[in-house]
Design an enzyme around this catalytic site. Structure first.
Site, PDB file in Angstrom:
ATOM      1  N   SER A 699       0.810  -1.225   0.000  1.00 57.42           N
ATOM      2  CA  SER A 699       0.000   0.000   0.000  1.00 57.42           C
ATOM      3  C   SER A 699       0.839   1.268   0.000  1.00 57.42           C
ATOM      4  O   SER A 699       0.292   2.360  -0.151  1.00 57.42           O
ATOM      5  CB  SER A 699      -0.934   0.000   1.214  1.00 57.42           C
ATOM      6  OG  SER A 699      -0.190  -0.019   2.415  1.00 57.42           O
ATOM      7  N   LYS A 742      -6.836   2.982   8.843  1.00 58.09           N
ATOM      8  CA  LYS A 742      -5.931   4.007   8.334  1.00 58.09           C
ATOM      9  C   LYS A 742      -6.565   5.390   8.387  1.00 58.09           C
ATOM     10  O   LYS A 742      -5.888   6.388   8.717  1.00 58.09           O
ATOM     11  CB  LYS A 742      -5.525   3.657   6.905  1.00 58.09           C
ATOM     12  CG  LYS A 742      -4.640   2.426   6.806  1.00 58.09           C
ATOM     13  CD  LYS A 742      -4.294   2.095   5.372  1.00 58.09           C
ATOM     14  CE  LYS A 742      -3.379   0.867   5.292  1.00 58.09           C
ATOM     15  NZ  LYS A 742      -3.053   0.512   3.902  1.00 58.09           N
TER      16      LYS A 742
END
Length: 811
Positions: A699, A742
């Site tokens: 990511s 996140k």
């Protein structure tokens, strides 16, 4: 011919002529009398039983002549046709004293040994074996060495006779009366239980001193054997005597108890065990095993080692909840009230429990219990949630921590053949639960280990498989046990670290962490009252205002859960309790100022974003065990040879993401406004701070690419925008996981704008509305869209002054 043990030595009296002193030995002719498994010594009387034809023929011929024969020991061998080669060459001249026919056809004789003879040759005699032999004489003088040797032999012989169970005591008395050293050696050698070869060796030794030395060696060996034998026999006898004594005393105790009208404790215990076995509802296979083991136990003596093992095994069988089921609480409203009373938020898991109760209410007991896996960072309430679920549905709760378990036997148990064997932890917890359908929490399933003793995760495959766990096999029980009605709940911090076959058997529910508002509500409803009670403070003694709790959340904790927050609240309560105990004044209301005074300055900063927009620094988002965090990526350029350096403990996948970002940048250099030749003369260093923390995952691909492009183009990157996504070589942005975690991490860091892959739009529904309103989320599908959002304007180019020089005077 069969020989018997020698019975008498007939030594010449003291002062008589010694045959060994004959100065002129003469040859003589003698008939051979075979000896089987025996050796005759001089001056010895020995009874013999003759049965073979050779011996009977020699007896008849000698009896008709002078009654003299040569007694020779036969060598080992199965040959029946005897020749001179079948005998030893040294024997004893003997006189036949008596002969008698026996009823069984054998002949009993008594012979007396006279002197040693050595065979010289055989004579031709078809009727019998006749040989020429020469007498062997030795000097029987007494010296100090011989006298010392005789005393040593007598001392050893006395010990042997005392320890031996076959030698009569008068044998030693006979040896004391023997004055000749050679005769003493012959007497001892003839009475010791030694082999024919050793006796023949003594017979062939003519020198008396050497003969005594060899007999002393044999006596020492025999003494060592007898001492070892007596020591072993003594130990065995002690054990047997102790066992017999215990048996005798126990039998006496039974008789005394019977006379007094009292019951035998062992029988009373067996009767109670038998009554328990009858009262417990057991399935057919378990009933058969209990009856079998009861029969074995009743046939054993209580002091037998197997008795305790079998008794313990029966206890386990009878204490397990084979058919006991707890009644489920099927009131949906009550269950919802219990869950809300113990936990704030966690709507997804609460809905799943209420769905289970609803289906159970409609489908009945035939519905299978779910197997849930709660995945989330520490401190979000995974373990305590299991207790709340058990209370909500009215079942007992048991917990098994799997952290650090490396032995498969911890799950399946040990076989009963091992000393100290016990069932595995699954069966132990089922006994503790007392019902067949408890809520069973397997905590920290991602912390399982494996070594040479097996992999516990493989044993859990049967436990957590609805198709197999109705016949779970524990090695100790050696019986199938039904686990299909158990409500299993497992917990893990990382789903990636749970073995794939095990994860496939479970329904995964993510608990990403709490928002700041949720932490505030949890602290007000649960943490503050609980810590005041733990610290001994009466209700209402302390008050924590919203600004105070917010200051604790932002400045003293940085986590996804509330574990650290509860510790800080507990520290404030304890400091107040100390002031009360010391009789000092204490604050009734804890203010943010008093928090700093009591706990020290804040340990965390709310806004961890960069202070200024900079070139070569981009802000990414990462998923950690403590929740979501921002992750800056730094890129530095240096003159060199085009080398790419990666630092910050990057994993293999993250390093590949950096390589992909560099390849995309080089392939699209012209479009991005980068001179392609620059890559050959520039070293690129990519660093992710907090180098002590390992990092991995795809990511960070877009973050590395943005920082790299910004460094090569000299453009700044917006510090208030965080991004995440996987990058392909064509510049496409692929979806990633942990979106909610996140985004909550971005909010804690003061980030207001976030860039997500377009395919992650479905994950935004999990974000609470209050937090979603504070965030601006950009959904992108290509890296070019990210560059437009985060890169600042291109730097102004400085015009270079060029001076044209001339050569050879040309302008």
């Amino acid at each position: 011919m069969r020989e018997e043990t020698p019975v008498l030595f007939n030594f010449p009296p003291a002062g008589s002529q010694n045959i060994f002193d004959d100065p002129a030995p003469a040859e003589c002719t003698l008939l051979v009398l075979p000896l089987l498994d025996s050796v005759l010594f001089p001056h010895m009387l020995a009874p013999l039983f003759l049965a073979d034809a050779t011996s009977l023929t020699a007896l008849d011929l000698a009896w008709a002549d002078d009654h003299r024969v040569l007694a020779l020991a036969r060598r080992d061998g199965p040959n029946d046709a005897l020749g001179l080669a079948d005998f030893y060459t040294v024997g004893v001249e003997a006189v036949i004293q008596r002969a008698r026919k026996m009823p069984d056809g054998t002949t009993s004789i008594v012979i007396e040994g006279q002197r040693r003879m050595r065979v010289l040759a055989s004579l031709d005699d078809p009727a019998s074996l006749r040989v020429r032999a020469l007498p062997l004489y030795a000097n029987e003088e007494h010296s100090l060495a011989i006298e010392a040797m005789m005393r040593a032999v007598l001392s050893l012989f006395e010990k042997v006779v005392r320890l031996s169970r076959t030698l009569p005591d008068d044998t030693y008395i006979t040896a004391l009366n023997v004055a000749n050293p050679g005769g003493l050696a012959d007497l001892v050698a003839s009475t010791l239980p030694i082999s024919v070869a050793n006796r023949q060796q003594i017979l062939e030794t003519v020198d008396p001193e050497e003969r005594l030395h060899r007999v002393s060696t044999l006596l020492t060996q025999e003494l060592d054997l007898l001492e070892l034998e007596n020591r072993i026999q003594s130990q065995v006898q002690k054990a047997v005597d102790r066992s017999q004594r215990e048996l005798f005393l126990r039998e006496q105790l039974r008789v005394i108890q019977r006379e007094l009208g009292q019951d035998d404790p062992a029988q009373r215990e067996l009767a109670a065990l038998r009554a328990r076995a009858v009262a417990v509802a057991l399935p057919a296979h378990a009933r058969a095993r209990v009856d079998e083991e009861m029969a074995r136990l009743e046939s054993m003596a209580p002091m037998a080692p197997e008795y305790t093992i079998t008794r313990t095994y029966l206890d386990w069988l009878l204490n397990l909840p084979w058919g006991k089921l707890a009644d489920d609480g099927l009131d949906l409203r009550q269950a919802a009230k219990v869950l809300d009373g113990h936990h704030y938020g966690l709507a997804k898991i609460k809905d799943r429990i209420l769905e289970f109760i609803a289906v159970r209410q409609l489908a009945g007991p035939r519905q299978r219990s779910p197997i849930l896996c709660l995945v989330g960072p520490p401190g979000v309430g995974k373990t305590s949630l299991g207790r709340s679920i058990a209370e909500a549905i009215g079942r007992s709760f048991v917990r098994l921590s799997l952290g650090g378990v490396r032995d498969e036997a911890e799950i399946r148990g040990h076989r009963r053949t091992y000393i100290g064997a016990m069932p595995g932890r699954i069966i132990q917890r089922m006994k503790e639960a007392g019902t067949l359908n408890p809520v069973f929490m397997l905590d920290e399933v991602d912390k399982l280990g494996a070594d040479f003793r097996g992999d516990p995760a493989d044993a859990l495959l049967e436990v957590l498989d609805p198709e197999q766990n109705h016949t779970f096999a524990d090695h100790y029980l050696d019986l199938p046990f039904d686990l299909s009605k158990v409500f299993f709940i497992t917990t893990a911090n990382y789903a990636d670290e749970v073995p794939e076959p095990l994860l496939d058997r479970m329904e995964v529910i993510s608990l990403p962490g709490y928002t700041e508002e949720e932490k505030l509500a949890i602290a007000q409803r649960f943490l503050v009252p609980r810590q005041q009670d733990v610290s001994g403070l009466p209700a209402g003694t302390l008050r924590f205002g919203t600004p105070t709790l917010t200051a604790l959340i932002r400045g003293y904790t940085y986590e996804a859960g509330v574990r650290s927050l509860e510790r800080e609240i507990g520290a404030l309560c304890r400091k107040t309790a100390r002031r009360i105990a010391e009789g000092r004044n204490y604050p009734r209301v804890i203010t943010p100022h008093q928090v700093v005074k009591l706990l020290g300055p804040p340990r965390h900063e709310l806004n961890v974003a960069e202070a200024h927009d900079e070139v070569g620094i981009a802000t990414g988002l990462a998923y950690t065990s403590m929740g979501g965090e921002t992750m800056p990526v730094e890129v530095a350029l240096m003159e060199g040879k085009g080398t790419l350096m990666l630092t910050g403990q990057l994993g293999d996948v993250m390093q590949e993401s950096a390589q992909a970002a560099l390849s995309y940048t080089r392939a699209n250099a012209a479009t991005l406004g980068i001179d392609p030749r620059r890559f050959e003369k520039t070293d690129i260093h990519v660093h992710v701070p907090e180098g002590a923390t390992p990092k991995d995952g795809p990511s960070a691909g877009v973050t590395i690419a943005v920082a790299l492009i910004a460094a090569l183009t000299g453009r700044t990157v917006r510090r208030d925008v965080a991004m995440t996504g996987e990058l392909t070589l064509r510049g496409h942005v692929l979806p990633i996981g942990g979106v909610k975690t996140k985004l909550l991490g971005a909010l804690r860091a003061g980030i207001k704008e976030v860039i997500l892959p377009a395919k992650n739009s479905r994950d935004l529904v999990e974000i609470p509305a209050a937090q979603r309103a504070r965030l601006t989320v950009h959904l992108v599908s290509n890296l070019s869209q990210i560059l437009e959002l985060v890169l600042g304007p291109a730097p102004a180019r400085t015009r270079r002054r060029t001076t044209r020089t001339t050569t050879n005077g040309d302008a």
